[in-house]
Design an enzyme around this catalytic site. Structure first.
Site, PDB file in Angstrom:
ATOM      1  N   ASP A   1      38.544  42.536  26.572  1.00  0.00           N
ATOM      2  CA  ASP A   1      39.257  43.747  26.976  1.00  0.00           C
ATOM      3  C   ASP A   1      38.438  45.016  26.738  1.00  0.00           C
ATOM      4  O   ASP A   1      38.462  45.945  27.542  1.00  0.00           O
ATOM      5  CB  ASP A   1      40.598  43.851  26.247  1.00  0.00           C
ATOM      6  CG  ASP A   1      41.503  42.684  26.589  1.00  0.00           C
ATOM      7  OD1 ASP A   1      41.329  42.113  27.681  1.00  0.00           O
ATOM      8  OD2 ASP A   1      42.364  42.336  25.769  1.00  0.00           O
TER       9      ASP A   1
ATOM     10  N   GLU B   1      42.460  51.032  35.949  1.00  0.00           N
ATOM     11  CA  GLU B   1      42.395  50.133  37.092  1.00  0.00           C
ATOM     12  C   GLU B   1      43.573  50.440  38.017  1.00  0.00           C
ATOM     13  O   GLU B   1      44.671  50.722  37.540  1.00  0.00           O
ATOM     14  CB  GLU B   1      42.507  48.692  36.593  1.00  0.00           C
ATOM     15  CG  GLU B   1      41.465  47.799  37.148  1.00  0.00           C
ATOM     16  CD  GLU B   1      41.531  46.438  36.483  1.00  0.00           C
ATOM     17  OE1 GLU B   1      41.157  45.473  37.135  1.00  0.00           O
ATOM     18  OE2 GLU B   1      41.962  46.342  35.331  1.00  0.00           O
TER      19      GLU B   1
ATOM     20  N   ASP C   1      41.936  49.530  29.670  1.00  0.00           N
ATOM     21  CA  ASP C   1      42.187  48.219  30.264  1.00  0.00           C
ATOM     22  C   ASP C   1      43.610  47.829  29.894  1.00  0.00           C
ATOM     23  O   ASP C   1      43.911  47.574  28.729  1.00  0.00           O
ATOM     24  CB  ASP C   1      41.181  47.200  29.731  1.00  0.00           C
ATOM     25  CG  ASP C   1      41.408  45.828  30.347  1.00  0.00           C
ATOM     26  OD1 ASP C   1      41.425  45.732  31.583  1.00  0.00           O
ATOM     27  OD2 ASP C   1      41.595  44.857  29.590  1.00  0.00           O
TER      28      ASP C   1
END
Ligand SMILES: [Zn+2]
Length: 408
Positions: free
Chosen positions: A356, A273, A189
């Site tokens: 997170d 991501e 993340d």
């Protein structure tokens, strides 16, 4: 596999003069032929391809003797670059996109553009012995050696940086020694507060190099703004400022290289991501921090190193709610949209989530789901999004771009 080695050159006076001349001549050839091609098109609606340009260059060299002083490959590569610029423009034009991203080839300016030329390897015209690099016309140029340059030489790009130093990017065809297979998989993340949090709970701090040099930068900018135009002090101030920026880039690159290499070494599948950095940059409050973090550069490094060492970088869609989903029960908590909320208890299963870390776990699960589905093995993961038997399933890359899971 092709790999570029970047070194800082230490040319003597004559050599630096000749490098500057070569860069100038390469720019001249580019601009000259762009003008010719534009003129020809507007008068006769004809186009001039690379071969025709190359023939004209030979004639031009007879006319302008100073073009013969410099490396002939530099001039040829200028023509090639022009050809590529044209091709890219027309390829983009054909695409059914409303917004065109590639513009018509532009004239290169003397200042403000990238100052470089490229030369090709043929018949031993480029050689490397110890800390000296032999280049056509220049002869042996010393350079700062930091790592062993291995492989078959392909080409060399010589660049004059804005801080006034010379660098060479040496492209080699080289065999890369692959890291041994890793059994771990990881989700990342990316953030601003900490640079990244992994699904195994590791937190990597954000070094914020730009922020740390802010005072120095402000001073240098001030000095430049106050110096008289055309003065020697202005030139000095410009170089000083460029050096600070260069220093920031070097520090950041070093950090990103070390981090990406370690992650690639330790893990088999890396899930991240798919960030739309360009969209996020529109938020002016975030833009500076994002720029400082250089996420795109980091992801690019992960991707090419993954190719070198048979690893997978799996991207997870931007709209996947990685922060809001509870990793334990899958409940989506809309309250977590608020960035300030760093930790929360799940209203559904009452488990305690660190923002997170929870997101990294979700990214790992979603990434593995996408990956196993893509390689035709959806049964390889369980309902919680974990690999059923992580020790026995490894990734094998059959060919570039073709992957499959393998049971060992
Ligand atoms: Zn829950």
């Amino acid at each position: 596999m092709q790999r570029a080695f970047k070194v800082t050159l230490i040319p003597n006076h004559n050599q630096s003069v000749l490098i500057n001349k070569t860069i100038g001549c390469a720019r001249f050839v580019y601009n000259r032929f762009l003008a010719i091609r534009k003129e020809l098109y507007s008068t006769e609606q004809k186009t001039l391809n690379y071969n025709a340009c190359s023939q004209q260059l030979t004639l031009l060299k007879k006319e302008l003797a100073w073009l013969k002083i410099v490396d002939k490959f530099a001039l040829q590569n200028s023509l090639k670059n022009l050809e590529i610029a044209y091709k890219n423009f027309f390829a983009d034009l054909k695409k059914a996109k409303k917004k065109k991203s590639v513009g018509f080839p532009k004239f290169k300016k003397k200042y403000g553009c990238k100052q470089s030329y490229k030369t090709n390897f043929t018949n031993g015209n480029i050689q490397i012995i110890e800390n000296r690099l032999k280049l056509p016309k220049l002869g042996w140029v010393k350079f700062h050696k930091s790592e062993q340059i291995t492989g078959k030489l392909v080409n060399v790009t010589v660049t004059l940086t804005s801080s006034g130093s010379y660098t060479a990017s040496i492209l080699c065809e080289t065999e890369i020694e692959k890291y041994p297979q890793a059994t771990q998989n990881i989700g990342l993340d990316l953030g601003i507060k900490s640079y990244l949090v992994t699904s195994s709970g590791e937190v990597v701090d954000n070094p914020k190099y730009y922020q740390s040099q802010k005072r120095k930068l402000r001073k240098a900018h001030k000095k430049l703004a106050r110096s008289a135009k055309g003065s020697k002090n202005r030139v000095k101030a410009k170089i000083k400022l460029a050096r600070i920026y260069q220093c920031i880039t070097n520090l950041r690159d070093d950090f990103l290289h070390k981090l990406s290499t370690r992650l690639i070494k330790e893990n088999s599948i890396i899930c991240i991501e798919d960030l739309r950095v360009a969209n996020m940059m529109r938020n002016h409050k975030l833009a500076l921090s994002l720029n400082d973090a250089s996420w795109s550069k980091f992801v690019t490094m992960l991707e090419y190193k993954a190719l070198w060492h048979d690893r997978i970088v799996q991207k997870v869609g931007t709209f996947y709610p990685s922060s809001q989903t509870c990793n334990h029960c899958g409940f989506i908590n809309p309250l977590v949209k608020e960035l300030k909320l760093r930790e929360w208890s799940c209203p559904s299963c009452s488990s305690y989530n660190l923002r997170d870390h929870n997101a990294a776990l979700n990214i790992l699960g979603e990434g593995l789901r996408i990956f196993t589905a893509a390689v035709g093995m959806p049964d390889a993961i369980n309902a919680c999004g974990e690999l059923v038997n992580p020790e026995v399933i490894q990734v094998e890359i059959v060919e570039a771009g073709i992957t499959r899971l393998m049971v060992v």
